[in-house]
Structures are given as structure tokens and as C-alpha cells.
Design an enzyme around this catalytic site. Structure first.
Site, PDB file in Angstrom:
ATOM      1  N   ASP A 219      26.973  69.453  88.762  1.00 53.82           N
ATOM      2  CA  ASP A 219      25.898  70.523  90.054  1.00 53.82           C
ATOM      3  C   ASP A 219      24.774  69.826  91.053  1.00 53.82           C
ATOM      4  OD1 ASP A 219      26.539  71.547  88.254  1.00 53.82           O
ATOM      5  OD2 ASP A 219      24.654  71.483  86.586  1.00 53.82           O
TER       6      ASP A 219
ATOM      7  N   GLU B 258      24.652  65.559  75.207  1.00 52.39           N
ATOM      8  CA  GLU B 258      25.671  66.226  75.997  1.00 52.39           C
ATOM      9  C   GLU B 258      25.469  64.955  76.535  1.00 52.39           C
ATOM     10  OE1 GLU B 258      24.800  69.477  79.882  1.00 52.39           O
ATOM     11  OE2 GLU B 258      22.739  68.895  78.491  1.00 52.39           O
TER      12      GLU B 258
END
Length: 373
Positions: A105, A334
Site C-alpha cells: 500500500d 499481521e
């Protein structure tokens, strides 16, 4: 994190070339990862061979269309160059316009998105995809398309062209290319709306951008290494090992960080409400691919002993930290903090963080083995 196009194409072609931890074709005891490789090596029984071949024949028209869609819609100005389309070139609030379609991202790209961009990671993904498609056409004896995919893989694996497009000899590193300046910052601006006065962070560009390699060292820089595209005897491989093992750039006691400490956007917020995501934290999926490459280079070439040393230490660091966090919190996370090793982001995150099990088993597979080219 949303399932975007990079991970979609990666998972599709990775499945076709590699059996995942659960697998779409469930036969339980497949130890090697590569579907196509295992077919060639007769590691499946007759029934499994038939089922896999039948699946590939039925799916081929769709994956062929998918590859061609990426190959046309994400192409760049130069032959065999690619860039992730869709970046916002009008934003005044993002320090560096996001590249959401890449899956990385907020990883720093060219400061001013335009059609001149060349994204290194996407070029490497397309090479992996072309190589997978080439292998599938060989199995299906589709000679016409086989020639097309063999040529595509051969062109994308051309080491000289890769270096011409993406290699910075002065730094011994690979980078994106685009319209870029390092002189960009976020600054507070007073905003008056009727009787209300507020402040907002907006992007300030302090010098004109120019076409150049984008000097942001991190995961994207390691794609040619992770893809085993670099010849084992090359001095460039030695430079990659230097960058990976350098505590001033990418190395930590918990894994390889996503962006080097020396990069100008290291741990910088992208907006007032958008903390760093791929600008420093450690991601297990990328470390898995780095370990896979190290495992490969530890077996071949003049740098194999050093690659083995780095591999052993990185593998131990990663396993130890993931296990420590799991015992402490009960979760796989994560991502992991590059300074403390603490779990961050979403949890539980058994997705790619469960790759730690394959790291423990030293099961890396043969994807991106481009010895035929």
C-alpha cells in the site's frame, strides 16, 4: 488488508505452480510445493496426475486471459516494463500516493505518478507468471501458446535489461523508476470554512521532480534477489547480501524490515491519519521469500557460504520472534515491529504469517527457478 490485485495474481499463479499449506487439490501428503514440478518428476499417483492435468486443461482459458489482462493493462512505456496503474496523481494529502493495487500500500514509489513509471516488483511478478504459464503449456503440449510464454519468460528474465531499467550501480541496489523528488513533506495548513478555522496536513513539494530511479531501499529492491534472477556468480548478488545483512539498512534481530532506516520515508506517516504500514515493520511473507532465495544461493556459486550464514541467522531470528509473540499473546500477527519485535496490525493473522511453519520445515519449493532461460 484487502485482497488486492497483486496478491490475487500471486495466489493464482502460485497455486498453479505451488501447492499451498491446505491446497485446492487435497491429497494430504504432498511435501514438495510445486504442482508442475512434481508432475514432471512423477511424484503424484496416476489418479492425482489425471485430476491435476484435467484441472489445468479446464482452467487454462481463464488463466491465459488473466495473464494477458495484466500484461496489457499494467504495461509501461518501455517494452517489458510494467507499473501498477491507478495511483492518484492529484492528491494533496498523501506524502507519497499509495499503490494499493500492488499490495504494498504505502511502500514509497515515485513522488509524482505518471506513465513513465516502471515498477520493479510488478516486472518480477510478471516474470513469475510467464514462467508458470510456460510450464503449464509444456504439460498441456500447447505448442503455439508455449512459444509465446517461453519468449515472454525469456525476455523478462534478461538480466542485462533488468539492470538497465532498475539497477543503481552506485548503491548496488534495485529500485523503481519514475518522476520523483525526495524533497516532499507534510505540512500544516490553516483552512477557513465559514466561521470555522481548522488545520490540515497537506503535501508540500519543495523541488521539481525529475525522471530517475526512486532511491527507496526495501522489499521492492529485493525482488530480483527473491526471484533468484541474479546469477549466483554475479557481484550484484554479493551487494544484495550486504544490504540484507546490514543493520543500518534492512537487518533487525527479528527479521528483515520492509524499508531501510536510511530511506527518506522510513516510518513516515502518509497522511495525518495514516501511520506507516510498509515503511519499516517486518512481514513474514516477504521474509519467507528472502529466506527461500538465501536457501537457494546457499547451494550455488561463490557466495554460498555467506548466504548460508545469513540464512541460518535470519531463519532463527524470525522463528524465535514469531514463537515468542505467540506464547506471549496467543496470536500470530499481521506484521512485527522492527524495533521491539512485538506483533502489530491485525490478529489473529494466520494468513501469510503461518508461513513460519514452512520456514521451520525449510520447505521453499522451486518457484522462480529460471535455469531454463
Amino acid at each position: 488488508m484487502s485482497l488486492n490485485s497483486q496478491w490475487l495474481v500471486f495466489k493464482l499463479f502460485k497455486f498453479l505452480e505451488m501447492m499451498g499449506m491446505e491446497g485446492e487439490i487435497k491429497r494430504g501428503s504432498v511435501k514438495e510445493a510445486d504442482l508442475v514440478s512434481n508432475l514432471k518428476k512423477n511424484r503424484f499417483d496416476v489418479s492425482e496426475n489425471s485430476e491435476i492435468s484435467s484441472f489445468l486443461e479446464r482452467a487454462f482459458v481463464r488463466i491465459d486471459a488473466w495473464f494477458k489482462w495484466f500484461n496489457t493493462t499494467q504495461s509501461g512505456k518501455n517494452i517489458n516494463s510494467y507499473y501498477w496503474h491507478g495511483r492518484d496523481n492529484t492528491t494533496i494529502r498523501e506524502l507519497n500516493p499509495k499503490t494499493l493495487s500492488s499490495g504494498l500500500d504505502d511502500y514509497p514509489r515515485a513522488s509524482h505518478p505518471n506513465e513513465d513509471e516502471r515498477h520493479l516488483d510488478l516486472r518480477c511478478w510478471m516474470l513469475l507468471a510467464a514462467d508458470c504459464m510456460n510450464s503449464i503449456t509444456e504439460l498441456l503440449r500447447n505448442n503455439e501458446l508455449g512459444k509465446e510464454y517461453h519468449l515472454a519468460a525469456k525476455q523478462l528474465s534478461d538480466f542485462a535489461i533488468l539492470n538497465q531499467m532498475h539497477f543503481d550501480e552506485a548503491n548496488g541496489a534495485y529500485f523503481d523508476f519514475g518522476n520523483h523528488t525526495e524533497k516532499v513533506r507534510l505540512g500544516w495548513q490553516v483552512k477557513v470554512t465559514g466561521n470555522y478555522v481548522s488545520k490540515e496536513l497537506v503535501r508540500e513539494v519543495l523541488e521539481m521532480p525529475e525522471l530517475q530511479l526512486v532511491p527507496q531501499l526495501g522489499y521492492v529492491s529485493l525482488f530480483p534477489f527473491m526471484g533468484r534472477i541474479i546469477p549466483p556468480e554475479s557481484w550484484i548478488l554479493e551487494k544484495q547480501l550486504d544490504l540484507i545483512s546490514n543493520q543500518s539498512t534492512l537487518w533487525t534481530s527479528y527479521g528483515i524490515r520492509s524499508l531501510a532506516k536510511t530511506s527518506s520515508l522510513y516510518m513516515k506517516r502518509n497522511t495525518e491519519h495514516d501511520p506507516p504500514y510498509w515503511r519499516g515493520p517486518i512481514w513474514v511473507n516477504m521474509n519467507y521469500m528472502i529466506l527461500s532465495a538465501l536457501h537457494h544461493y546457499a547451494k550455488v556459486g561463490p557466495h554460498k557460504e555467506r548466504a548460508r550464514t545469513i540464512y541460518d541467522e535470519l531463519r532463527s531470528n524470525l522463528i524465535r520472534n514469531v514463537a515468542k509473540n505467540y506464547h506471549k499473546t496467543g496470536y500470530l500477527w499481521e506484521q512485527y515491529d522492527q524495533k521491539t519485535g512485538s506483533g502489530k496490525g491485525t490478529r489473529p493473522f494466520t494468513g501469510w504469517t503461518s508461513l513460519v511453519v514452512l520456514i521451520m520445515a525449510e520447505a521453499y519449493g522451486d518457484s522462480w527457478d529460471l535455469s531454463n532461460f
